[in-house]
Design a protein around this motif. Structure first.
Motif, PDB file in Angstrom:
ATOM      1  N   TYR A 173       0.826  -1.207   0.000  1.00  0.00           N
ATOM      2  CA  TYR A 173       0.000   0.000   0.000  1.00  0.00           C
ATOM      3  C   TYR A 173       0.863   1.261   0.000  1.00  0.00           C
ATOM      4  CZ  TYR A 173      -3.199   3.607   1.668  1.00  0.00           C
ATOM      5  OH  TYR A 173      -3.926   4.768   1.812  1.00  0.00           O
ATOM      6  N   ARG A 174       1.951   1.222   0.744  1.00  0.00           N
ATOM      7  CA  ARG A 174       2.841   2.383   0.832  1.00  0.00           C
ATOM      8  C   ARG A 174       3.793   2.473  -0.359  1.00  0.00           C
ATOM      9  NH1 ARG A 174       4.587   2.791   7.189  1.00  0.00           N
ATOM     10  NH2 ARG A 174       2.546   3.416   7.963  1.00  0.00           N
ATOM     11  N   GLY A 175       3.786   1.469  -1.214  1.00  0.00           N
ATOM     12  CA  GLY A 175       4.639   1.486  -2.393  1.00  0.00           C
ATOM     13  C   GLY A 175       6.114   1.308  -2.071  1.00  0.00           C
ATOM     14  N   LEU A 176       6.399   0.619  -0.990  1.00  0.00           N
ATOM     15  CA  LEU A 176       7.791   0.407  -0.586  1.00  0.00           C
ATOM     16  C   LEU A 176       8.362  -0.823  -1.292  1.00  0.00           C
ATOM     17  CD1 LEU A 176       7.347   0.990   3.250  1.00  0.00           C
ATOM     18  CD2 LEU A 176       8.253   2.602   1.574  1.00  0.00           C
ATOM     19  N   SER A 177       9.669  -0.833  -1.459  1.00  0.00           N
ATOM     20  CA  SER A 177      10.352  -1.975  -2.047  1.00  0.00           C
ATOM     21  C   SER A 177      11.308  -2.560  -1.022  1.00  0.00           C
ATOM     22  CB  SER A 177      11.126  -1.550  -3.297  1.00  0.00           C
ATOM     23  OG  SER A 177      11.869  -2.638  -3.790  1.00  0.00           O
ATOM     24  N   VAL A 178      11.238  -3.855  -0.831  1.00  0.00           N
ATOM     25  CA  VAL A 178      12.094  -4.531   0.134  1.00  0.00           C
ATOM     26  C   VAL A 178      13.492  -4.768  -0.450  1.00  0.00           C
ATOM     27  CG1 VAL A 178      12.384  -6.664   1.468  1.00  0.00           C
ATOM     28  CG2 VAL A 178      10.120  -5.618   1.242  1.00  0.00           C
ATOM     29  N   ARG A 179      13.562  -4.996  -1.746  1.00  0.00           N
ATOM     30  CA  ARG A 179      14.813  -5.402  -2.409  1.00  0.00           C
ATOM     31  C   ARG A 179      16.025  -4.532  -2.071  1.00  0.00           C
ATOM     32  NH1 ARG A 179      13.968  -6.880  -8.264  1.00  0.00           N
ATOM     33  NH2 ARG A 179      13.058  -8.636  -7.205  1.00  0.00           N
ATOM     34  N   PRO A 180      15.928  -3.197  -2.100  1.00  0.00           N
ATOM     35  CA  PRO A 180      17.130  -2.395  -1.810  1.00  0.00           C
ATOM     36  C   PRO A 180      17.684  -2.605  -0.401  1.00  0.00           C
ATOM     37  CG  PRO A 180      15.392  -0.997  -2.702  1.00  0.00           C
ATOM     38  CD  PRO A 180      14.803  -2.345  -2.469  1.00  0.00           C
ATOM     39  N   TYR A 181      16.835  -3.036   0.500  1.00  0.00           N
ATOM     40  CA  TYR A 181      17.257  -3.186   1.883  1.00  0.00           C
ATOM     41  C   TYR A 181      17.842  -4.563   2.184  1.00  0.00           C
ATOM     42  CZ  TYR A 181      14.856   1.193   2.324  1.00  0.00           C
ATOM     43  OH  TYR A 181      14.479   2.487   2.162  1.00  0.00           O
ATOM     44  N   LEU A 182      17.730  -5.479   1.250  1.00  0.00           N
ATOM     45  CA  LEU A 182      18.290  -6.805   1.469  1.00  0.00           C
ATOM     46  C   LEU A 182      19.806  -6.777   1.563  1.00  0.00           C
ATOM     47  CD1 LEU A 182      15.999  -8.954  -0.849  1.00  0.00           C
ATOM     48  CD2 LEU A 182      15.855  -8.669   1.642  1.00  0.00           C
ATOM     49  N   SER A 183      20.438  -5.805   0.914  1.00  0.00           N
ATOM     50  CA  SER A 183      21.896  -5.690   0.967  1.00  0.00           C
ATOM     51  C   SER A 183      22.345  -4.461   1.772  1.00  0.00           C
ATOM     52  CB  SER A 183      22.463  -5.614  -0.454  1.00  0.00           C
ATOM     53  OG  SER A 183      21.926  -4.477  -1.127  1.00  0.00           O
ATOM     54  N   HIS A 184      21.446  -3.879   2.515  1.00  0.00           N
ATOM     55  CA  HIS A 184      21.767  -2.713   3.339  1.00  0.00           C
ATOM     56  C   HIS A 184      22.752  -3.125   4.443  1.00  0.00           C
ATOM     57  CE1 HIS A 184      21.189   0.620   6.157  1.00  0.00           C
ATOM     58  NE2 HIS A 184      20.718   1.305   5.131  1.00  0.00           N
ATOM     59  N   PRO A 185      23.687  -2.251   4.796  1.00  0.00           N
ATOM     60  CA  PRO A 185      24.680  -2.600   5.830  1.00  0.00           C
ATOM     61  C   PRO A 185      24.065  -2.947   7.194  1.00  0.00           C
ATOM     62  CG  PRO A 185      25.202  -0.464   4.821  1.00  0.00           C
ATOM     63  CD  PRO A 185      23.927  -0.934   4.207  1.00  0.00           C
ATOM     64  N   ARG A 186      22.876  -2.463   7.454  1.00  0.00           N
ATOM     65  CA  ARG A 186      22.237  -2.734   8.751  1.00  0.00           C
ATOM     66  C   ARG A 186      21.320  -3.962   8.719  1.00  0.00           C
ATOM     67  NH1 ARG A 186      24.002   1.152  12.545  1.00  0.00           N
ATOM     68  NH2 ARG A 186      24.400   3.090  11.474  1.00  0.00           N
ATOM     69  N   THR A 187      21.165  -4.584   7.565  1.00  0.00           N
ATOM     70  CA  THR A 187      20.294  -5.749   7.450  1.00  0.00           C
ATOM     71  C   THR A 187      20.712  -6.892   8.378  1.00  0.00           C
ATOM     72  OG1 THR A 187      19.625  -5.136   5.227  1.00  0.00           O
ATOM     73  CG2 THR A 187      19.322  -7.435   5.838  1.00  0.00           C
ATOM     74  N   PRO A 188      21.997  -7.144   8.597  1.00  0.00           N
ATOM     75  CA  PRO A 188      22.355  -8.204   9.566  1.00  0.00           C
ATOM     76  C   PRO A 188      21.781  -7.973  10.968  1.00  0.00           C
ATOM     77  CG  PRO A 188      24.251  -7.664   8.219  1.00  0.00           C
ATOM     78  CD  PRO A 188      23.188  -6.649   7.892  1.00  0.00           C
ATOM     79  N   TYR A 189      21.636  -6.710  11.364  1.00  0.00           N
ATOM     80  CA  TYR A 189      21.018  -6.422  12.659  1.00  0.00           C
ATOM     81  C   TYR A 189      19.555  -6.869  12.664  1.00  0.00           C
ATOM     82  CZ  TYR A 189      25.075  -3.499  13.664  1.00  0.00           C
ATOM     83  OH  TYR A 189      26.356  -3.042  13.885  1.00  0.00           O
ATOM     84  N   ILE A 190      18.880  -6.648  11.528  1.00  0.00           N
ATOM     85  CA  ILE A 190      17.484  -7.081  11.412  1.00  0.00           C
ATOM     86  C   ILE A 190      17.418  -8.603  11.472  1.00  0.00           C
ATOM     87  CG2 ILE A 190      15.450  -7.090   9.913  1.00  0.00           C
ATOM     88  CD1 ILE A 190      16.046  -4.353  11.133  1.00  0.00           C
ATOM     89  N   GLY A 191      18.372  -9.272  10.824  1.00  0.00           N
ATOM     90  CA  GLY A 191      18.423 -10.732  10.882  1.00  0.00           C
ATOM     91  C   GLY A 191      18.623 -11.234  12.301  1.00  0.00           C
ATOM     92  N   ALA A 192      19.551 -10.620  13.020  1.00  0.00           N
ATOM     93  CA  ALA A 192      19.789 -11.005  14.418  1.00  0.00           C
ATOM     94  C   ALA A 192      18.548 -10.743  15.266  1.00  0.00           C
ATOM     95  CB  ALA A 192      20.986 -10.242  14.974  1.00  0.00           C
ATOM     96  N   MET A 193      17.915  -9.607  15.020  1.00  0.00           N
ATOM     97  CA  MET A 193      16.696  -9.287  15.745  1.00  0.00           C
ATOM     98  C   MET A 193      15.615 -10.321  15.452  1.00  0.00           C
ATOM     99  SD  MET A 193      13.910  -6.332  15.273  1.00  0.00           S
ATOM    100  CE  MET A 193      13.323  -7.340  13.950  1.00  0.00           C
ATOM    101  N   GLY A 194      15.527 -10.765  14.208  1.00  0.00           N
ATOM    102  CA  GLY A 194      14.541 -11.775  13.848  1.00  0.00           C
ATOM    103  C   GLY A 194      14.765 -13.081  14.585  1.00  0.00           C
ATOM    104  N   VAL A 195      16.021 -13.473  14.733  1.00  0.00           N
ATOM    105  CA  VAL A 195      16.342 -14.697  15.491  1.00  0.00           C
ATOM    106  C   VAL A 195      15.936 -14.527  16.954  1.00  0.00           C
ATOM    107  CG1 VAL A 195      18.235 -16.144  16.338  1.00  0.00           C
ATOM    108  CG2 VAL A 195      18.183 -15.443  13.935  1.00  0.00           C
ATOM    109  N   LEU A 196      16.315 -13.400  17.547  1.00  0.00           N
ATOM    110  CA  LEU A 196      15.963 -13.144  18.946  1.00  0.00           C
ATOM    111  C   LEU A 196      14.451 -13.061  19.139  1.00  0.00           C
ATOM    112  CD1 LEU A 196      18.727 -10.528  19.817  1.00  0.00           C
ATOM    113  CD2 LEU A 196      18.637 -12.937  20.511  1.00  0.00           C
ATOM    114  N   LEU A 197      13.769 -12.399  18.211  1.00  0.00           N
ATOM    115  CA  LEU A 197      12.313 -12.291  18.292  1.00  0.00           C
ATOM    116  C   LEU A 197      11.665 -13.668  18.198  1.00  0.00           C
ATOM    117  CD1 LEU A 197       9.851 -10.419  18.464  1.00  0.00           C
ATOM    118  CD2 LEU A 197       9.941 -10.207  15.985  1.00  0.00           C
ATOM    119  N   THR A 198      12.187 -14.510  17.322  1.00  0.00           N
ATOM    120  CA  THR A 198      11.650 -15.864  17.186  1.00  0.00           C
ATOM    121  C   THR A 198      11.810 -16.645  18.480  1.00  0.00           C
ATOM    122  OG1 THR A 198      12.139 -15.875  14.823  1.00  0.00           O
ATOM    123  CG2 THR A 198      11.856 -18.021  15.881  1.00  0.00           C
ATOM    124  N   ILE A 199      13.005 -16.600  19.058  1.00  0.00           N
ATOM    125  CA  ILE A 199      13.240 -17.300  20.321  1.00  0.00           C
ATOM    126  C   ILE A 199      12.329 -16.739  21.412  1.00  0.00           C
ATOM    127  CG2 ILE A 199      14.938 -17.710  22.164  1.00  0.00           C
ATOM    128  CD1 ILE A 199      17.089 -17.658  19.883  1.00  0.00           C
TER     129      ILE A 199
END
Length: 138
Positions: A52-78
Motif C-alpha cells: 500500500y505504501r509502495g515500498l520496495s524490500v529489495r534495496p534493503y536486502l543488501s543494506h549494511p544494517r540488514t544483519p542487525y534485522i536478521g539477528a533481531m529476527g532470530v531473537l524475536l523468534t526465540i
C-alpha cells in the motif's frame, strides 16, 4: 502530543490483549502453531501495508544494517516461541509480568549501549518497575 506517544499508547493497548487471547487459543492449540499462525497473519498484514505504501524490500536486502534485522529476527523468534510456551504452561498473571522485565532490560541496554542520559528519576523508575514485576509474580 508527540506522534510517538500516541503510537506507543496504541501499541500498549493492542499488545495488552495478545497474552489473554494467546492463552485462550492455546487451550486446544500447541504454542508453536499459535506462534506460526499469529505471525503468518502479521506477515501478510505487513506485506499489504508495504504494498500500500509502495515500498520496495529489495534495496534493503543488501543494506549494511540488514544483519542487525536478521539477528533481531532470530531473537524475536526465540522470544516469541518461549513466551507463547510459557503462556501455554502457566498463568497469564505470572508469565506476563516476568516477560515484562524486557522493559527494564531494554532500558538498561539503551543506557549502556546508546549512552542515553541517566537521571535519578530513570533509576527510580527502573527499580520500581522491577519491584512491581516481582510483587505481581509472587
Amino acid at each position: 502530543m508527540r506522534r510517538y506517544l500516541g503510537l506507543s499508547l496504541v501499541a500498549c493497548l493492542t499488545y495488552s490483549l495478545v497474552a489473554p487471547l494467546i492463552s485462550v487459543a492455546m487451550t486446544d492449540l500447541p504454542s508453536t502453531l499459535a506462534v506460526f499462525l499469529s505471525n503468518a497473519v502479521m506477515f501478510v498484514t505487513i506485506g499489504l501495508v508495504i504494498a500500500y505504501r509502495g515500498l520496495s524490500v529489495r534495496p534493503y536486502l543488501s543494506h549494511p544494517r540488514t544483519p542487525y534485522i536478521g539477528a533481531m529476527g532470530v531473537l524475536l523468534t526465540i522470544g516469541l516461541l518461549t513466551y507463547y510456551r510459557a503462556l501455554e504452561l502457566g498463568p497469564v498473571s505470572i508469565v506476563v509480568p516476568i516477560y515484562g522485565l524486557f522493559i527494564v532490560i531494554s532500558s538498561l541496554a539503551g543506557i549502556v549501549a546508546f549512552d542515553e542520559t541517566v537521571t535519578p528519576r530513570k533509576i527510580a523508575a527502573i527499580l520500581l518497575s522491577v519491584l512491581a514485576i516481582v510483587l505481581m509474580s509472587i
